[in-house]
Each structure stands twice: as structure tokens, then as C-alpha cells.
Motif scaffolding. Structure first.
Motif, PDB file in Angstrom:
ATOM      1  N   ASP A 203       0.826  -1.197   0.000  1.00 52.15           N
ATOM      2  CA  ASP A 203       0.000   0.000   0.000  1.00 52.15           C
ATOM      3  C   ASP A 203       0.869   1.260   0.000  1.00 52.15           C
ATOM      4  N   ALA A 204       1.931   1.248   0.803  1.00 52.07           N
ATOM      5  CA  ALA A 204       2.814   2.409   0.887  1.00 52.07           C
ATOM      6  C   ALA A 204       3.540   2.664  -0.438  1.00 52.07           C
ATOM      7  N   PHE A 205       4.044   1.601  -1.064  1.00 57.35           N
ATOM      8  CA  PHE A 205       4.731   1.764  -2.349  1.00 57.35           C
ATOM      9  C   PHE A 205       3.773   2.272  -3.420  1.00 57.35           C
ATOM     10  N   THR A 206       2.548   1.762  -3.404  1.00 56.94           N
ATOM     11  CA  THR A 206       1.567   2.182  -4.397  1.00 56.94           C
ATOM     12  C   THR A 206       1.210   3.656  -4.212  1.00 56.94           C
ATOM     13  N   GLY A 211       1.993   9.435  -5.603  1.00 55.50           N
ATOM     14  CA  GLY A 211       2.106  10.747  -4.967  1.00 55.50           C
ATOM     15  C   GLY A 211       1.132  10.987  -3.836  1.00 55.50           C
ATOM     16  N   TYR A 212       0.580   9.921  -3.244  1.00 49.65           N
ATOM     17  CA  TYR A 212      -0.413  10.079  -2.182  1.00 49.65           C
ATOM     18  C   TYR A 212       0.101   9.673  -0.804  1.00 49.65           C
ATOM     19  N   LEU A 213       1.348   9.248  -0.690  1.00 53.49           N
ATOM     20  CA  LEU A 213       1.852   8.802   0.597  1.00 53.49           C
ATOM     21  C   LEU A 213       2.151  10.004   1.487  1.00 53.49           C
ATOM     22  N   PRO A 214       1.615  10.053   2.706  1.00 57.88           N
ATOM     23  CA  PRO A 214       1.926  11.166   3.613  1.00 57.88           C
ATOM     24  C   PRO A 214       3.429  11.300   3.825  1.00 57.88           C
ATOM     25  N   SER A 215       3.919  12.516   3.866  1.00 58.56           N
ATOM     26  CA  SER A 215       5.360  12.770   3.933  1.00 58.56           C
ATOM     27  C   SER A 215       6.020  12.172   5.164  1.00 58.56           C
ATOM     28  N   LEU A 216       5.270  11.968   6.232  1.00 53.69           N
ATOM     29  CA  LEU A 216       5.882  11.442   7.453  1.00 53.69           C
ATOM     30  C   LEU A 216       6.388  10.014   7.268  1.00 53.69           C
ATOM     31  N   TYR A 217       5.932   9.314   6.196  1.00 53.59           N
ATOM     32  CA  TYR A 217       6.393   7.956   5.945  1.00 53.59           C
ATOM     33  C   TYR A 217       7.610   7.905   5.022  1.00 53.59           C
ATOM     34  N   ASN A 218       8.063   9.032   4.518  1.00 54.31           N
ATOM     35  CA  ASN A 218       9.188   9.033   3.583  1.00 54.31           C
ATOM     36  C   ASN A 218      10.445   8.450   4.192  1.00 54.31           C
TER      37      ASN A 218
END
Length: 248
Positions: A203-206, A211-218
Motif C-alpha cells: 500500500d505504501a509503495f503504491t 504521490g499520495y503517501l503522507p510525507s511522514l512515511y518518507n
């Protein structure tokens, strides 16, 4: 990928229409030498890739400590685990085996499978390649290999063959498919934990690729350039229960 995925692919190969064999390649990837041995004895004719060497986890880590210490947890119990016994429900062990296998060139049979489909003179090189990745989400090896193996294949197609028109479908069995054969609640929780982690990663990779992953997970991504790749274009998750929670 993994024991369950490899068994499924082996069965599919047996029933595949022989007239289509020139358009199909089959490959199984696992860390458990015993599972691969059974599949070979059953008559599987595709590529077989054993990722693990006859060494312990500790010896594997010692081959490149600076790299592996970036992400592999220190664990004294795991240190003496033989790699050839499989991941044993521990997903990071399969990824450890994968990285060492890449360094040793063990995944070249996968590249040869692609080459046989793409580089024949009588085939249309511009045609889109379709990859189907088959695995359980609940085990250690399969669920741990989905992301790195698929990224490896995409990178090979892009870098070596300048081919980006690939469609990847993921066919995955969820944890509850195996609950009926698990002897204890502890084992069932382990399977469910692996499946949860695998789905969250996918889910995170997708989301990141879109471009929808919250920046805190970068911060969980080690490489900003290579890890924006979409893993699968389509996901098919098979459960032991249907949408109304009825057993199938």
C-alpha cells in the motif's frame, strides 16, 4: 515466490496448454532447499532459484555488515539460523537472502526467462510483457520477496532491455487461507502479522508511486530514486472467506 507460491506455479505449469509454451516462462524462487527439492522431483521444468546459501544468518550479515546494519535487526536467536532452512516466518531473513543472492548473480535465471521471451528473433520486442507474481502473504519468504523481486524484474526490463511496457499482476493468498492447518493461536497470529505487514508495504509503495503517501512515511524508504517504482499494477487477494464472511 516462497513455498506456497512455488507449489502453485508448479501446478499451473503442468496444466498449461502446450501450444502456448513458447509464450510462457515459469520460475520459482525460494529460500527453503527442501521445498525446491520436492518441486523438482514433481517434474517442474521451469527455472528454479534457491536464494539461500549453506551459511547462517550471522555469516550472511558478516559479508557486508555496513550495508545490512542499515536495516536488519540485531537478534542473537536469529544469528545461528541456517539460511537453507527457509525464512521461518521471518520476512527480513528472506530479504537478507535476496540481497546476497543478487550480489552473487543467482537471479540471472530470471533474466534468462525474460530474454527467452523477448530476444527471440521471431517475437515482437515491442509487445508488453505480462508478469504474474504468485505468493502467500502469510509466510516469511514469499511475502518478504514480493517487493524486491518485482523491482528487480522491472529494473532489468528498463535498464537492460529499454523496455517499460510491462504489466505486473500480484496473486496473493491471505493469512486466513492457512488458519485451518495451523496448530496454535500463536502460529495464526504470526501468519496474520506477516500478511498485515506485507499489505501495508504494498500500500505504501503504491501510494508513493502515485504521490499520495503522507510525507511522514518518507523516512522508511532507503533510496529516494529507486523506490518510487510501482510494484504491481493490479492486486488479487484471495481469502478463505468471501465478502459476507462466509467460508468458500
Amino acid at each position: 515466490l516462497g513455498g506456497i507460491g512455488s507449489e502453485i506455479v508448479s501446478m499451473v505449469e503442468k496444466i498449461a496448454n502446450k501450444s502456448l509454451r513458447t509464450s510462457l516462462q515459469f520460475a520459482v524462487v525460494d529460500t527453503d532447499i527442501n521445498t525446491l527439492g520436492r518441486i523438482k522431483r514433481s517434474g517442474f521444468g521451469g527455472k528454479m532459484i534457491q536464494l539461500s546459501d549453506d551459511i547462517t544468518v550471522e555469516e550472511c550479515l558478516a559479508s557486508d555488515p555496513e550495508h545490512y546494519q542499515r536495516w536488519f535487526m540485531e537478534n542473537k536467536i536469529l544469528a545461528n539460523k541456517p539460511m537453507t532452512e527457509g525464512a521461518g516466518q521471518i520476512r527480513c531473513v528472506s530479504r537478507l537472502a535476496f540481497e546476497l543472492a543478487v550480489a552473487k548473480g543467482k537471479l540471472r535465471p530470471l533474466e534468462k526467462s525474460v530474454d527467452q521471451l523477448y530476444l527471440d528473433t521471431d517475437r515482437n520486442i515491442g509487445a508488453a510483457l505480462r508478469i504474474i507474481v504468485v505468493s502467500s502473504l502469510a509466510g516469511g519468504t514469499g511475502s518478504g520477496l514480493i517487493i524486491p523481486v518485482t523491482m528487480y524484474l522491472r529494473a532489468y526490463l528498463s535498464d537492460r532491455l529499454s523496455q517499460n511496457s510491462v504489466i505486473v499482476r500480484g496473486v496473493f493468498l491471505t493469512a486466513n487461507c492457512f488458519f485451518s492447518i495451523m496448530g496454535s493461536e500463536h502460529e495464526r497470529k504470526s501468519l496474520a502479522g506477516n500478511a498485515y505487514a506485507a499489505v501495508k508495504e504494498l500500500d505504501a509503495f503504491t501510494k508513493r508511486a502515485d504521490g499520495y503517501l503522507p510525507s511522514l512515511y518518507n523516512k522508511v524508504f532507503l533510496d529516494d530514486n529507486n523506490e518510487k517504482t510501482l510494484i504491481c499494477d493490479y492486486y488479487y487477494l484471495f481469502s478463505a472467506k468471501n465478502e459476507r464472511s462466509l467460508d468458500l
